[in-house]
Design a protein around this motif. Structure first.
Motif, PDB file in Angstrom:
ATOM      1  N   ASP A 180      41.896  93.344  45.126  1.00 58.76           N
ATOM      2  CA  ASP A 180      43.095  92.526  45.317  1.00 58.76           C
ATOM      3  C   ASP A 180      43.936  92.363  44.049  1.00 58.76           C
ATOM      4  O   ASP A 180      45.159  92.513  44.081  1.00 58.76           O
ATOM      5  N   TRP A 181      43.298  92.030  42.922  1.00 59.42           N
ATOM      6  CA  TRP A 181      44.071  91.757  41.705  1.00 59.42           C
ATOM      7  C   TRP A 181      44.822  92.972  41.174  1.00 59.42           C
ATOM      8  O   TRP A 181      45.943  92.825  40.670  1.00 59.42           O
ATOM      9  N   PRO A 182      44.260  94.187  41.242  1.00 60.60           N
ATOM     10  CA  PRO A 182      45.056  95.329  40.798  1.00 60.60           C
ATOM     11  C   PRO A 182      46.389  95.449  41.541  1.00 60.60           C
ATOM     12  O   PRO A 182      47.436  95.686  40.919  1.00 60.60           O
ATOM     13  N   ALA A 183      46.378  95.279  42.859  1.00 58.56           N
ATOM     14  CA  ALA A 183      47.627  95.346  43.621  1.00 58.56           C
ATOM     15  C   ALA A 183      48.569  94.223  43.229  1.00 58.56           C
ATOM     16  O   ALA A 183      49.783  94.416  43.082  1.00 58.56           O
ATOM     17  N   ALA A 184      48.012  93.024  43.041  1.00 60.61           N
ATOM     18  CA  ALA A 184      48.840  91.879  42.662  1.00 60.61           C
ATOM     19  C   ALA A 184      49.523  92.114  41.321  1.00 60.61           C
ATOM     20  O   ALA A 184      50.708  91.795  41.149  1.00 60.61           O
ATOM     21  N   MET A 185      48.798  92.677  40.349  1.00 59.53           N
ATOM     22  CA  MET A 185      49.387  92.906  39.032  1.00 59.53           C
ATOM     23  C   MET A 185      50.513  93.925  39.095  1.00 59.53           C
ATOM     24  O   MET A 185      51.507  93.819  38.374  1.00 59.53           O
ATOM     25  N   LEU A 186      50.377  94.926  39.969  1.00 55.93           N
ATOM     26  CA  LEU A 186      51.469  95.885  40.136  1.00 55.93           C
ATOM     27  C   LEU A 186      52.708  95.204  40.710  1.00 55.93           C
ATOM     28  O   LEU A 186      53.827  95.430  40.259  1.00 55.93           O
ATOM     29  N   ALA A 187      52.505  94.366  41.730  1.00 55.53           N
ATOM     30  CA  ALA A 187      53.635  93.686  42.356  1.00 55.53           C
ATOM     31  C   ALA A 187      54.280  92.673  41.415  1.00 55.53           C
ATOM     32  O   ALA A 187      55.460  92.357  41.550  1.00 55.53           O
ATOM     33  N   LEU A 188      53.519  92.179  40.467  1.00 54.19           N
ATOM     34  CA  LEU A 188      54.053  91.237  39.476  1.00 54.19           C
ATOM     35  C   LEU A 188      54.729  91.948  38.312  1.00 54.19           C
ATOM     36  O   LEU A 188      55.371  91.296  37.482  1.00 54.19           O
ATOM     37  N   GLY A 189      54.581  93.265  38.232  1.00 54.80           N
ATOM     38  CA  GLY A 189      55.099  93.980  37.074  1.00 54.80           C
ATOM     39  C   GLY A 189      54.398  93.545  35.810  1.00 54.80           C
ATOM     40  O   GLY A 189      54.994  93.446  34.733  1.00 54.80           O
ATOM     41  N   GLY A 190      53.098  93.259  35.930  1.00 52.70           N
ATOM     42  CA  GLY A 190      52.341  92.660  34.835  1.00 52.70           C
ATOM     43  C   GLY A 190      51.982  93.630  33.730  1.00 52.70           C
ATOM     44  O   GLY A 190      52.075  94.851  33.875  1.00 52.70           O
ATOM     45  N   VAL A 191      51.561  93.052  32.625  1.00 49.54           N
ATOM     46  CA  VAL A 191      51.085  93.792  31.458  1.00 49.54           C
ATOM     47  C   VAL A 191      49.626  93.416  31.239  1.00 49.54           C
ATOM     48  O   VAL A 191      49.270  92.227  31.289  1.00 49.54           O
ATOM     49  N   VAL A 192      48.777  94.412  31.032  1.00 48.60           N
ATOM     50  CA  VAL A 192      47.359  94.178  30.750  1.00 48.60           C
ATOM     51  C   VAL A 192      47.153  94.204  29.236  1.00 48.60           C
ATOM     52  O   VAL A 192      47.528  95.175  28.567  1.00 48.60           O
ATOM     53  N   LYS A 193      46.581  93.119  28.720  1.00 47.49           N
ATOM     54  CA  LYS A 193      46.305  93.043  27.281  1.00 47.49           C
ATOM     55  C   LYS A 193      44.901  93.562  27.019  1.00 47.49           C
ATOM     56  O   LYS A 193      43.942  93.153  27.677  1.00 47.49           O
ATOM     57  N   ILE A 194      44.790  94.453  26.054  1.00 43.55           N
ATOM     58  CA  ILE A 194      43.524  95.117  25.744  1.00 43.55           C
ATOM     59  C   ILE A 194      43.165  94.864  24.292  1.00 43.55           C
ATOM     60  O   ILE A 194      44.036  94.843  23.414  1.00 43.55           O
ATOM     61  N   ILE A 195      41.877  94.659  24.047  1.00 44.62           N
ATOM     62  CA  ILE A 195      41.396  94.494  22.681  1.00 44.62           C
ATOM     63  C   ILE A 195      40.194  95.406  22.481  1.00 44.62           C
ATOM     64  O   ILE A 195      39.369  95.579  23.377  1.00 44.62           O
ATOM     65  N   GLY A 196      40.119  96.006  21.294  1.00 47.24           N
ATOM     66  CA  GLY A 196      39.019  96.917  21.015  1.00 47.24           C
ATOM     67  C   GLY A 196      38.851  97.141  19.531  1.00 47.24           C
ATOM     68  O   GLY A 196      39.490  96.455  18.703  1.00 47.24           O
ATOM     69  N   PRO A 197      38.028  98.098  19.140  1.00 46.85           N
ATOM     70  CA  PRO A 197      37.784  98.366  17.716  1.00 46.85           C
ATOM     71  C   PRO A 197      39.057  98.713  16.948  1.00 46.85           C
ATOM     72  O   PRO A 197      39.165  98.435  15.752  1.00 46.85           O
ATOM     73  N   GLY A 198      40.024  99.301  17.644  1.00 47.73           N
ATOM     74  CA  GLY A 198      41.275  99.678  16.991  1.00 47.73           C
ATOM     75  C   GLY A 198      42.321  98.594  16.967  1.00 47.73           C
ATOM     76  O   GLY A 198      43.455  98.813  16.510  1.00 47.73           O
ATOM     77  N   GLY A 199      41.985  97.407  17.473  1.00 47.62           N
ATOM     78  CA  GLY A 199      42.946  96.303  17.489  1.00 47.62           C
ATOM     79  C   GLY A 199      43.388  95.969  18.903  1.00 47.62           C
ATOM     80  O   GLY A 199      42.678  96.231  19.882  1.00 47.62           O
ATOM     81  N   ARG A 200      44.571  95.409  18.998  1.00 49.04           N
ATOM     82  CA  ARG A 200      45.107  94.973  20.292  1.00 49.04           C
ATOM     83  C   ARG A 200      46.238  95.887  20.741  1.00 49.04           C
ATOM     84  O   ARG A 200      46.981  96.411  19.922  1.00 49.04           O
ATOM     85  N   ARG A 201      46.349  96.050  22.040  1.00 50.63           N
ATOM     86  CA  ARG A 201      47.470  96.803  22.601  1.00 50.63           C
ATOM     87  C   ARG A 201      47.765  96.292  24.007  1.00 50.63           C
ATOM     88  O   ARG A 201      46.954  95.555  24.593  1.00 50.63           O
ATOM     89  N   GLU A 202      48.912  96.655  24.520  1.00 51.69           N
ATOM     90  CA  GLU A 202      49.305  96.243  25.852  1.00 51.69           C
ATOM     91  C   GLU A 202      49.686  97.462  26.676  1.00 51.69           C
ATOM     92  O   GLU A 202      50.312  98.399  26.160  1.00 51.69           O
ATOM     93  N   VAL A 203      49.294  97.446  27.946  1.00 53.71           N
ATOM     94  CA  VAL A 203      49.572  98.555  28.861  1.00 53.71           C
ATOM     95  C   VAL A 203      50.167  97.990  30.138  1.00 53.71           C
ATOM     96  O   VAL A 203      49.633  97.034  30.706  1.00 53.71           O
ATOM     97  N   GLU A 204      51.266  98.564  30.593  1.00 51.94           N
ATOM     98  CA  GLU A 204      51.834  98.148  31.868  1.00 51.94           C
ATOM     99  C   GLU A 204      50.808  98.378  32.979  1.00 51.94           C
ATOM    100  O   GLU A 204      50.093  99.380  32.982  1.00 51.94           O
ATOM    101  N   ALA A 205      50.766  97.459  33.913  1.00 55.43           N
ATOM    102  CA  ALA A 205      49.770  97.547  34.982  1.00 55.43           C
ATOM    103  C   ALA A 205      49.842  98.887  35.708  1.00 55.43           C
ATOM    104  O   ALA A 205      48.816  99.468  36.063  1.00 55.43           O
ATOM    105  N   GLU A 206      51.045  99.403  35.905  1.00 56.01           N
ATOM    106  CA  GLU A 206      51.202 100.653  36.639  1.00 56.01           C
ATOM    107  C   GLU A 206      50.576 101.837  35.900  1.00 56.01           C
ATOM    108  O   GLU A 206      50.175 102.823  36.513  1.00 56.01           O
ATOM    109  N   LYS A 207      50.492 101.729  34.567  1.00 54.37           N
ATOM    110  CA  LYS A 207      49.892 102.800  33.770  1.00 54.37           C
ATOM    111  C   LYS A 207      48.418 102.524  33.468  1.00 54.37           C
ATOM    112  O   LYS A 207      47.722 103.410  32.968  1.00 54.37           O
ATOM    113  N   PHE A 208      47.970 101.317  33.749  1.00 53.66           N
ATOM    114  CA  PHE A 208      46.584 100.934  33.453  1.00 53.66           C
ATOM    115  C   PHE A 208      45.601 101.574  34.429  1.00 53.66           C
ATOM    116  O   PHE A 208      44.523 102.016  34.043  1.00 53.66           O
TER     117      PHE A 208
END
Length: 272
Positions: free
Chosen positions: A117-145
């Motif tokens: 359910d949430w993946p579809a909701a994030m697409l309809a919201l035009g949301g951005v997914v925030k990611i954190i990892g060894p290389g730091g922080r980055r953001e990815v549009e839900a449609e590309k995530f």
């Protein structure tokens, strides 16, 4: 069945969690466990190290303003009482009380179930997914995530940290499943603005239309700036059925899913 043996570590900080996840190829994060544990029991997946991130306060937050920001450890049940009505609709259709009490938003996105359910909701919201990892922080549009079934843009050692989006003026989520709040056979999420009977800034996402949640952009083009009259809705429904490329499986045929997507879209537009 019992899951394969694994090591378990409860991370006490975000830095510790990232170091542990980066240290081994066979590691995985554990938050609510509502998707991971059943897969382990079925032996569909196997990990040598589970890193429990469920106590990390850095990933547990909910900020409602012009932009809504939600931490990855936000649980489904918390969003049942969200100030954003669209989130309440989606959260209330997820699983049962136990799943909503333990399952997390970030876990659902990272799991990337093609009928989640949430993946579809994030697409309809035009949301951005925030990611954190060894290389730091980055953001990815839900449609590309979402890259495919159970496949995301996450790289080794990375975690979903949270999401950001604007709460829509109007939104509707219509889902068909074999049992109440089971995984979707097909579902449609619609967001937009309605002014003087016309719909603007419309975003439409569908489950069951492909091997992942997808935006129905041809349908959006039909509806953008158009009056929500019966003939326009009919055209949008036909466009949705043409644009969808549903899979067939033991739960439903492609033809049946295509039909359900049209019905779900019609009902969602009616709710707007």
């Amino acid at each position: 069945m019992y899951p394969p043996n694994f090591e378990y570590v409860r991370a006490t900080s975000l830095d510790e969690a990232l170091k542990l996840l980066s240290s081994r190829d066979d590691s995985a994060p554990l938050a609510g466990g509502q998707s991971l544990i059943p897969l382990l029991k079925l032996r569909a997946v196997s990990y040598g190290l589970l890193v429990d991130i469920s106590r990390l306060s850095e990933l547990r937050y909910a900020r409602y303003g012009e932009v809504v920001e939600l931490g990855a450890l936000t649980r489904h049940f918390e969003l049942e009482e969200s100030p954003c009505p669209f989130l309440r609709q989606v959260a209330s259709r997820i699983g049962d009380v136990q799943i909503r009490s333990l399952g997390t938003l970030g876990g659902s996105l990272a799991h990337a179930d093609p009928f989640g359910d949430w993946p579809a909701a994030m697409l309809a919201l035009g949301g951005v997914v925030k990611i954190i990892g060894p290389g730091g922080r980055r953001e990815v549009e839900a449609e590309k995530f979402f890259k495919g079934a159970y496949s995301t843009a996450l790289e080794r050692g990375e975690l979903v940290a949270g999401v950001a989006f604007k709460c829509p003026q109007r939104g509707a989520y219509v889902k068909f499943s074999r049992r109440h709040n089971d995984f979707a056979l097909a579902a449609v999420a619609v967001t937009g603005e309605v002014k003087e009977g016309r719909v603007f800034n419309v975003k439409i996402a569908a489950l069951g239309a492909a091997d992942r949640p997808v935006r129905l952009r041809k349908v959006e083009a039909v509806l953008e700036s158009a009056p929500l009259r019966p003939e326009v809705i009919d055209e949008a429904v036909e466009a949705a059925r043409r644009e969808a490329n549903p899979p067939s499986d033991f739960r439903a045929s492609a033809e049946y899913r295509r039909h359900l997507i049209g019905v779900a879209l019609r009902r969602a537009l009616g709710r707007l």
